[in-house]
Design an enzyme around this catalytic site. Structure first.
Site, PDB file in Angstrom:
ATOM      1  N   SER A  74     -25.246   4.820 -23.366  1.00  0.00           N
ATOM      2  CA  SER A  74     -24.502   6.066 -23.117  1.00  0.00           C
ATOM      3  C   SER A  74     -25.079   7.215 -23.943  1.00  0.00           C
ATOM      4  O   SER A  74     -25.272   7.069 -25.154  1.00  0.00           O
ATOM      5  CB  SER A  74     -23.026   5.908 -23.500  1.00  0.00           C
ATOM      6  OG  SER A  74     -22.440   4.856 -22.799  1.00  0.00           O
ATOM      7  N   GLU A 120     -15.034   0.164 -32.818  1.00  0.00           N
ATOM      8  CA  GLU A 120     -15.298   0.589 -31.449  1.00  0.00           C
ATOM      9  C   GLU A 120     -14.157   0.224 -30.510  1.00  0.00           C
ATOM     10  O   GLU A 120     -13.891   0.927 -29.544  1.00  0.00           O
ATOM     11  CB  GLU A 120     -16.610  -0.055 -30.964  1.00  0.00           C
ATOM     12  CG  GLU A 120     -17.017   0.503 -29.621  1.00  0.00           C
ATOM     13  CD  GLU A 120     -18.180  -0.208 -28.956  1.00  0.00           C
ATOM     14  OE1 GLU A 120     -18.956  -0.870 -29.658  1.00  0.00           O
ATOM     15  OE2 GLU A 120     -18.281  -0.092 -27.729  1.00  0.00           O
ATOM     16  N   GLU A 125     -12.761 -10.033 -20.075  1.00  0.00           N
ATOM     17  CA  GLU A 125     -12.770 -11.504 -19.956  1.00  0.00           C
ATOM     18  C   GLU A 125     -13.314 -12.109 -21.244  1.00  0.00           C
ATOM     19  O   GLU A 125     -12.763 -13.069 -21.792  1.00  0.00           O
ATOM     20  CB  GLU A 125     -13.650 -11.949 -18.776  1.00  0.00           C
ATOM     21  CG  GLU A 125     -13.108 -11.590 -17.404  1.00  0.00           C
ATOM     22  CD  GLU A 125     -13.353 -10.137 -17.025  1.00  0.00           C
ATOM     23  OE1 GLU A 125     -14.049  -9.412 -17.781  1.00  0.00           O
ATOM     24  OE2 GLU A 125     -12.824  -9.705 -15.981  1.00  0.00           O
TER      25      GLU A 125
HETATM   26  C1  LIG Z   1     -19.202   3.176 -19.374  1.00  0.00           C
HETATM   27  C2  LIG Z   1     -20.055   2.177 -20.099  1.00  0.00           C
HETATM   28  C3  LIG Z   1     -20.743   2.585 -21.218  1.00  0.00           C
HETATM   29  C4  LIG Z   1     -21.544   1.658 -21.910  1.00  0.00           C
HETATM   30  N1  LIG Z   1     -22.230   2.100 -22.996  1.00  0.00           N
HETATM   31  C5  LIG Z   1     -23.037   1.252 -23.657  1.00  0.00           C
HETATM   32  C6  LIG Z   1     -23.814   1.715 -24.750  1.00  0.00           C
HETATM   33  O1  LIG Z   1     -23.755   2.905 -25.114  1.00  0.00           O
HETATM   34  N2  LIG Z   1     -24.630   0.843 -25.375  1.00  0.00           N
HETATM   35  C7  LIG Z   1     -24.722  -0.469 -24.997  1.00  0.00           C
HETATM   36  O2  LIG Z   1     -25.455  -1.209 -25.636  1.00  0.00           O
HETATM   37  N3  LIG Z   1     -24.014  -0.941 -23.932  1.00  0.00           N
HETATM   38  C8  LIG Z   1     -23.190  -0.103 -23.266  1.00  0.00           C
HETATM   39  N4  LIG Z   1     -22.473  -0.558 -22.173  1.00  0.00           N
HETATM   40  C9  LIG Z   1     -22.688  -1.927 -21.711  1.00  0.00           C
HETATM   41  C10 LIG Z   1     -21.528  -2.868 -21.905  1.00  0.00           C
HETATM   42  O3  LIG Z   1     -21.380  -3.209 -23.253  1.00  0.00           O
HETATM   43  C11 LIG Z   1     -21.790  -4.075 -20.999  1.00  0.00           C
HETATM   44  O4  LIG Z   1     -21.675  -3.621 -19.650  1.00  0.00           O
HETATM   45  C12 LIG Z   1     -20.854  -5.207 -21.237  1.00  0.00           C
HETATM   46  O5  LIG Z   1     -21.057  -5.772 -22.507  1.00  0.00           O
HETATM   47  C13 LIG Z   1     -21.012  -6.312 -20.155  1.00  0.00           C
HETATM   48  O6  LIG Z   1     -22.331  -6.703 -20.024  1.00  0.00           O
HETATM   49  P1  LIG Z   1     -23.004  -6.764 -18.548  1.00  0.00           P
HETATM   50  O7  LIG Z   1     -22.800  -5.444 -17.892  1.00  0.00           O
HETATM   51  O8  LIG Z   1     -24.402  -7.248 -18.741  1.00  0.00           O
HETATM   52  O9  LIG Z   1     -22.165  -7.831 -17.725  1.00  0.00           O
HETATM   53  P2  LIG Z   1     -22.297  -9.425 -17.788  1.00  0.00           P
HETATM   54  O10 LIG Z   1     -22.351  -9.868 -19.198  1.00  0.00           O
HETATM   55  O11 LIG Z   1     -23.416  -9.824 -16.885  1.00  0.00           O
HETATM   56  O12 LIG Z   1     -20.925  -9.877 -17.154  1.00  0.00           O
HETATM   57  C14 LIG Z   1     -20.685  -9.863 -15.742  1.00  0.00           C
HETATM   58  C15 LIG Z   1     -19.289 -10.410 -15.503  1.00  0.00           C
HETATM   59  O13 LIG Z   1     -19.204 -11.769 -15.966  1.00  0.00           O
HETATM   60  C16 LIG Z   1     -18.122 -11.939 -16.872  1.00  0.00           C
HETATM   61  N5  LIG Z   1     -18.473 -12.868 -17.949  1.00  0.00           N
HETATM   62  C17 LIG Z   1     -19.647 -12.920 -18.625  1.00  0.00           C
HETATM   63  N6  LIG Z   1     -19.603 -13.888 -19.569  1.00  0.00           N
HETATM   64  C18 LIG Z   1     -18.363 -14.441 -19.501  1.00  0.00           C
HETATM   65  C19 LIG Z   1     -17.701 -15.471 -20.224  1.00  0.00           C
HETATM   66  N7  LIG Z   1     -18.299 -16.107 -21.229  1.00  0.00           N
HETATM   67  N8  LIG Z   1     -16.429 -15.785 -19.877  1.00  0.00           N
HETATM   68  C20 LIG Z   1     -15.792 -15.124 -18.876  1.00  0.00           C
HETATM   69  N9  LIG Z   1     -16.376 -14.134 -18.128  1.00  0.00           N
HETATM   70  C21 LIG Z   1     -17.645 -13.794 -18.450  1.00  0.00           C
HETATM   71  C22 LIG Z   1     -17.915 -10.556 -17.461  1.00  0.00           C
HETATM   72  O14 LIG Z   1     -16.599 -10.385 -17.942  1.00  0.00           O
HETATM   73  C23 LIG Z   1     -18.206  -9.639 -16.287  1.00  0.00           C
HETATM   74  O15 LIG Z   1     -17.074  -9.492 -15.474  1.00  0.00           O
HETATM   75  C24 LIG Z   1     -21.655   0.315 -21.464  1.00  0.00           C
HETATM   76  C25 LIG Z   1     -20.955  -0.085 -20.321  1.00  0.00           C
HETATM   77  C26 LIG Z   1     -20.164   0.817 -19.635  1.00  0.00           C
HETATM   78  C27 LIG Z   1     -19.447   0.350 -18.408  1.00  0.00           C
END
Ligand SMILES: Cc1cc2nc3c(=O)[nH]c(=O)nc-3n(C[C@H](O)[C@H](O)[C@H](O)COP(=O)(O)OP(=O)(O)OC[C@H]3O[C@@H](n4cnc5c(N)ncnc54)[C@H](O)[C@@H]3O)c2cc1C
Length: 388
Positions: free
Chosen positions: A168, A253, A375
């Site tokens: 972000s 955070e 989750e």
């Molecule tokens: C508006 C916004 C701003 C952000 N800003 C930043 C930022 O500034 N810096 C940064 O580093 N990141 C940032 N992020 C990233 C954010 O931290 C990640 O999107 C988040 O950690 C999820 O990772 P992923 O998108 O890879 O989803 P995934 O980890 O691939 O997850 C996909 C789905 O699977 C589920 N899941 C995964 N593992 C498990 C488990 N063990 N048990 C149950 N369910 C599970 C998740 O809940 C999710 O629904 C931002 C995200 C958003 C939406």
């Protein structure tokens, strides 16, 4: 009349907090009257206004928990809580300084060295340093230990290679705080061997590419680090201690009022418009339900601020605030949409409320993802309760 202690706690309104609350409200009213900004939904992500950040800081409302010797106010987390709550309730354009003030300042105070504190904290407290957080990667979001960005020793410091995603504000930030592997993966200790680096966004080898929302809004990015040389002076904390450092930051955070007040403007303006128009019993009950949930979440969030003020670890409670708070934010959007069905279409506020609702709908899916998905946080809460 004396106010019972539990109600003082409810409002985070003990004498000096109440004075601060009045001061920030007065500032916001005067600043908006002079500069004409429009209160926004999800303002801490979307409303980027460097001039506002500088004015807010000049008035003493940024860097509240930063010690005076580094340019801050030297106040506690509850003071910061009060100011944060008012900024969000007013939908103020706070995004520019938000992450630096919320996350980077406490990290510097806890893990930074003296030179870094003297160099960076006064700029954070002045609202003029903008920082992004580089943790997530393709394939390493929830499972952050899978992060593959690596840093290896090089002449003059460290060489950084890898790609971060969803970063972000990186396109407008001065720096990204990057989590990178500094030793190979040990399958038995996947969380070991990480370190944190403060990386300037204008350093050679940094390429920032936009990831647009469906309506074209640009908040997050993919950030490529291709042989970026990071000076030794920009290692944050201990080499190899990165995992511990980033998880400690998450308490800050995840627990703040931005986890249940992202839609505050929509709720407050809708309730005000309905109040002016007058509503039936059923609509009044829906409004009451919405407000009661905000009040409960506030209590929970304040209790975490009190823990942080006492210097205690609050990660489990912070995860709870984020799960319940962001679910509320999401649900509030559709509850308000239903409430607006009864608002007279000719009402002067109708157009603005429809605009706020559209932005809230667009941002709502993000609420439960950012800062760790709900989750995954439920697992954190369960483990915090001793469930293995
Ligand atoms: C508006 C916004 C701003 C952000 N800003 C930043 C930022 O500034 N810096 C940064 O580093 N990141 C940032 N992020 C990233 C954010 O931290 C990640 O999107 C988040 O950690 C999820 O990772 P992923 O998108 O890879 O989803 P995934 O980890 O691939 O997850 C996909 C789905 O699977 C589920 N899941 C995964 N593992 C498990 C488990 N063990 N048990 C149950 N369910 C599970 C998740 O809940 C999710 O629904 C931002 C995200 C958003 C939406």
């Amino acid at each position: 009349m004396t106010i019972p202690a539990e109600f003082e706690a409810l409002c985070a309104n003990d004498a000096d907090l109440a004075t601060l609350r009045t001061a920030i409200r007065d500032f916001l009213a005067a600043d908006r009257a002079e500069f004409g900004w429009q209160p926004a939904v999800d303002c801490w992500l979307a409303a980027w206004d460097p001039d506002f950040s500088a004015r807010l800081a000049a008035a003493g409302f940024v860097g509240l928990t930063v010690p005076v010797e580094y340019g801050g106010r030297g106040l506690g987390h509850l003071h910061r809580y009060v100011v944060t709550e008012e900024l969000l309730a007013h939908g103020a354009p706070v995004a520019a300084h938000w992450i630096a003030d919320r996350q980077v300042a406490p990290a510097l105070l806890r893990y930074g060295n003296e030179e870094q504190r003297r160099r960076l904290l006064p700029r954070i407290a002045a609202g003029t340093l903008y920082s992004a957080i580089g943790m997530s990667e393709h394939g390493a979001g929830s499972d952050l230990a899978a992060a593959a960005t690596r840093a290896s020793r090089a002449e003059g410091g460290w060489r950084l290679d890898g790609t971060k995603v969803w970063t972000s504000g990186a396109h407008v930030a001065h720096q990204v705080v990057v989590l990178a592997r500094t030793s190979p993966v040990d399958p038995d200790h996947r969380h070991a061997g990480f370190s944190q680096f403060i990386v300037r966004t204008d350093a050679p080898g940094v390429t920032i590419s936009p990831i647009a929302l469906m309506n074209g809004e640009h908040h997050f990015n993919e950030v490529l680090f291709d042989g970026v040389i990071v000076p030794e002076a920009d290692v944050l904390g201990e080499v190899g201690d990165g995992w511990h450092q980033v998880t400690a930051e998450l308490g800050f955070e995840r627990s703040g009022p931005e986890r249940f007040l992202s839609t505050a403007r929509l709720i407050l303006e809708a309730v005000a418009a309905l109040g002016r128009q007058g509503v039936d019993e059923r609509t009044a009950a829906d409004v009451g339900d919405l407000v009661a949930r905000v009040v409960s979440l506030r209590q929970l969030s304040i209790s975490v601020a009190r823990e942080l003020s006492a210097g205690r670890d609050a990660n489990t409670r912070a995860a709870l605030v984020k799960d319940l708070g962001t679910r509320f934010e999401q649900e509030s959007v559709e509850v308000v949409a239903d409430l607006l069905e009864v608002l007279d279409e000719e009402a002067p506020e109708a157009v603005r409320l429809r605009e706020l609702l559209a932005v809230a709908r667009l941002h709502a899916p993000l609420f439960t993802l950012r800062g760790g998905t709900n989750e995954v946080l439920r697992g954190v809460v369960a483990r915090g309760l001793g469930v293995r």
